[in-house]
Design an enzyme around this catalytic site. Structure first.
Site, PDB file in Angstrom:
ATOM      1  N   GLU A 152      50.299  41.111  44.391  1.00  0.00           N
ATOM      2  CA  GLU A 152      49.743  42.424  44.751  1.00  0.00           C
ATOM      3  C   GLU A 152      48.505  42.322  45.633  1.00  0.00           C
ATOM      4  O   GLU A 152      48.335  43.101  46.569  1.00  0.00           O
ATOM      5  CB  GLU A 152      49.407  43.182  43.467  1.00  0.00           C
ATOM      6  CG  GLU A 152      48.970  44.614  43.690  1.00  0.00           C
ATOM      7  CD  GLU A 152      48.731  45.328  42.369  1.00  0.00           C
ATOM      8  OE1 GLU A 152      47.892  46.241  42.357  1.00  0.00           O
ATOM      9  OE2 GLU A 152      49.382  44.971  41.360  1.00  0.00           O
ATOM     10  N   ASP A 153      47.630  41.342  45.362  1.00  0.00           N
ATOM     11  CA  ASP A 153      46.309  41.308  46.009  1.00  0.00           C
ATOM     12  C   ASP A 153      46.097  40.153  46.976  1.00  0.00           C
ATOM     13  O   ASP A 153      45.001  40.008  47.523  1.00  0.00           O
ATOM     14  CB  ASP A 153      45.207  41.257  44.934  1.00  0.00           C
ATOM     15  CG  ASP A 153      45.170  42.531  44.099  1.00  0.00           C
ATOM     16  OD1 ASP A 153      45.571  43.583  44.623  1.00  0.00           O
ATOM     17  OD2 ASP A 153      44.760  42.468  42.925  1.00  0.00           O
TER      18      ASP A 153
END
Length: 722
Positions: free
Chosen positions: A90-91
């Site tokens: 996600e990051d």
């Protein structure tokens, strides 16, 4: 084990956390698995390098803290690795394929299941949140470890929520109370559930939390004395009965006290049962013996004994509950369970990894969890969108159970307030779809009957039966609601067409016509007018109740399908003006109860004796009629209206000489005729008048009302509706 050479580096928070993680893992994992977890930490630390949380600490501290929570539950190595890596996709730029190549497909699947959908364009925040929760639940049905990681992730986020803006705190806390805390409860993870509830309470209502915490703390001295007294008394009496046990007393958490105050509308001094005691024994036989011992020690409160050992909760929770009147008349909640039951109560589904055994009770719990996951899949398949899925799921996450018996003696758990139809769908979707009635304790009962604890229900089915849309008015379970909607949405097209043809033929026969005799050009013109691609589509609409067969037959019987209202004389034209699109060729009556005028939202009801009766959409009579009959249709006002329509106003005016004349003059100035005036009530100061006047539309009526409101003699003014 992780080697850290530089002594200065030992001061870093992430190193302290990973050292603690390794200490916990050493207690139950092999060294190769611990090495894999350390490798996952090094990979994640490199990926998150340069990223920081709002609190200022290195981002890697968060995934390691999540992994520590799961390690304390003794989750397997892949789950721990997934927790450490859970934000990598996600990051950071790292993909799922890279994770699978570096570690394993199992770890990559777990990380992907927790990862939010980041690229969702053109939808609201609520829809985006719902879509992410839906994705998580679908992943959870494949592997329960995904929800374990997500719950641990949410718990740490709630513990570090302090740096967030107030509005974001409340939003995250509400989502936690709506979804994650009930989910932890549904999976039997009592410890995580209580932590999430208290943290959410503090984030949503910080002032209430602080005041309640201070008030409870103020009374804590006497509370500890009560707890010690009861603990010692129970231990002594259990020792006399030769029962080995562990007794622990505690105060209820602040969220439990707060919810009790709200639901019962009482203040803190009125809540006495803030003390709960847990007695853990070795065997189930000891549990029942212990009930006798504590009931002989303190008087039990009538009606407060519950046996969740014989009848476990849906989440696998087992315990005996009783409430006693303790020293000084203080109510005491007592929970009696075995040590194994206690582990299940605290860890829930995680106990499957924590204490692997062949115990029958654990297998039953695992089976119940899998059945619930199957229900989630059914809800997902039939839900129209993510928001509908989440609403259905919320219903399913708050079960207050009722135990119902089948004719064969099996127990089915349904939420409190469930009806016969809910029970039928709980047994099997096909039984729900085909149920027509039921016997409750051998007595015939209607389908909307609410079920009570301990009744025996025998569902009566028929192969020709199908779900009724009216069932949606009384069913409460997510499975029943989604199954009914799914069936109605996927109603067999052929059956709908056949039904529509029969209904249309019946109306045409009354006009001495058959569908085969109707000119094809006339049918083509009608289909073009109502924007239907084929006759089958029109017949399907009739069969599904979207089109009135009488109106379609009326149009097909005319040479001009666009139709015209042919009235015998001008007097009839005044009483039945052509005002509604789509009802040409029929007598139209405006309902006197609500007096609809152009501009109002309206609905029509087909009455064989009166033609189409038009009501205001919000009319109470309209709502009642919709429940009682199916002959209602959507209608709208024609654009080329020249007729005036009656509207009724209720005026509260000052009771003076000349008041009525002033009102009537003002109405006359607005080019409106007064049809009737009556006095509903009056006293020395105020007079209530009902005035029926003619208006062109809502705009005209609004202009008249604005003018009347400006008059100093008018106290109050409103339009009269049913």
């Amino acid at each position: 084990m992780l080697e850290i050479a530089d002594p200065i580096e030992l001061e870093r928070p992430q190193d302290k956390l990973v050292r603690r993680l390794c200490e916990i893992l050493n207690g139950y994992l092999d060294q190769p698995h611990i090495d894999d977890c350390v490798r996952a930490y090094e990979f994640s630390a490199a990926a998150h390098s340069g990223q920081f949380r709002k609190s200022g600490e290195a981002y890697i501290c968060h995934p390691v803290a999540v992994a520590i929570s799961l390690a304390e539950m003794r989750m397997d190595a892949n789950c721990i690795m997934a927790a450490i890596l859970h934000d990598v996709i996600e990051d950071t730029p790292i993909s799922k394929a890279e994770l699978a190549a570096e570690f394993s497909p199992d770890v990559a699947e777990l990380v992907d299941g927790v990862t939010k959908l980041t690229k969702i364009d053109g939808i609201s925040r609520a829809e985006a949140q719902a879509e992410n929760v839906r994705k998580m639940f679908m992943a959870m049905t494949r592997d329960l470890r995904i929800i374990m990681v997500k719950l641990a992730d949410r718990l740490h986020n709630m513990q570090t929520l302090g740096v967030m803006p107030s509005e974001k705190k409340r939003r995250i806390a509400k989502e936690t109370l709506d979804i994650y805390a009930p989910l932890a409860n549904r999976l039997g993870m009592n410890n995580i559930q209580q932590h999430l509830e208290v943290l959410s309470f503090e984030a949503m209502y910080p002032r209430r939390y602080a005041i309640l915490k201070a008030a409870v703390k103020k009374t804590r001295g006497s509370g500890l004395k009560t707890i010690n007294t009861v603990e010692n008394s129970v231990k002594n009496r259990m020792s006399q009965a030769d029962i080995v046990c562990e007794v622990s007393g505690r105060e209820k958490n602040l969220y439990s006290i707060y919810t009790k105050m709200r639901h019962k509308k009482i203040s803190l001094p009125d809540i006495f049962d803030v003390y709960a005691f847990r007695i853990c024994v070795d065997t189930i036989d000891d549990c029942y013996r212990t009930i006798g011992v504590v009931h002989s020690l303190y008087n039990p409160k009538p009606g407060r004994f519950k046996d969740y050992i014989a009848l476990p909760k849906a989440n696998g929770y087992q315990s005996l509950h009783t409430t006693l009147i303790g020293p000084g008349g203080v109510p005491l909640e007592i929970q009696i369970r075995t040590h194994e039951m206690h582990r299940m109560a605290e860890s829930g589904i995680a106990a499957h990894w924590l204490y692997k055994s062949d115990d029958d009770r654990q297998e039953k719990f695992q089976k119940r969890a899998n059945e619930w996951l199957k229900d989630i899949l059914e809800i997902q398949k039939s839900a129209g969108d993510s928001l509908e899925f989440i609403e259905n799921l919320k219903v399913d996450l708050f079960p207050q159970e009722v135990f119902v018996f089948t004719p064969k003696g099996n127990i089915v758990k349904v939420p409190r307030g469930s009806t016969v139809v809910d029970f039928a769908y709980a047994v099997h979707t096909d039984i729900g779809n085909q149920c027509i009635s039921a016997r409750i304790d051998k007595q015939l009962a209607p389908l909307q009957t609410k079920l009570e604890n301990g009744v025996m229900v025998d569902i009566i089915t028929a192969p020709w039966a199908r779900p009724n849309p009216l069932w949606l008015n009384f069913v409460i379970t997510a499975k029943a609601r989604s199954s009914i909607r799914s069936y109605l949405k996927n109603f067999n097209r052929k059956e709908a067409i056949l039904l529509g043809r029969r209904l249309l033929e019946k109306e045409l026969q009354a006009m001495d016509l058959h569908l085969e005799q109707v000119d094809e050009k006339r049918i083509h013109d009608l289909l073009k007018l109502i924007a239907k691609p084929s006759l089958d589509d029109l017949l399907e609409d009739i069969g599904l109740g979207n089109k009135m067969p009488f109106l379609i037959a009326k149009r097909l019987s005319q040479d001009d399908v666009h139709g015209a209202l042919k009235l015998e004389d001008t007097q009839m034209a005044r009483t039945a003006p052509l005002i509604i699109k789509g009802t040409e060729g029929m007598i139209i009556t405006l309902a006197k109860c609500c007096r609809p005028i152009p501009g109002d939202a309206i609905v029509g009801f087909y009455n064989p004796g009166k033609g189409i009766v038009v009501h205001h959409n919000e009319c109470h009579n309209s709502s009642d009629t919709r429940k009682k009959q199916a002959n209602w249709l959507e209608v709208e006002w024609s654009q080329d209206l020249t007729t005036e329509f009656p509207a009724e106003l209720r005026l509260e005016v000052m009771n003076r000489t000349g008041t009525l004349a002033t009102i009537l003059a003002a109405i006359s100035e607005m080019n409106s005729n007064i049809e009737n005036v009556s006095v509903a009530d009056q006293d020395d100061k105020i007079c209530v008048d009902l005035i029926t006047l003619s208006v062109k539309n809502r705009v005209h009526l609004a202009e008249i009302m604005r003018k009347l409101k400006k008059l100093p003699i008018v106290v109050r003014l409103e339009r009269v509706r049913a």
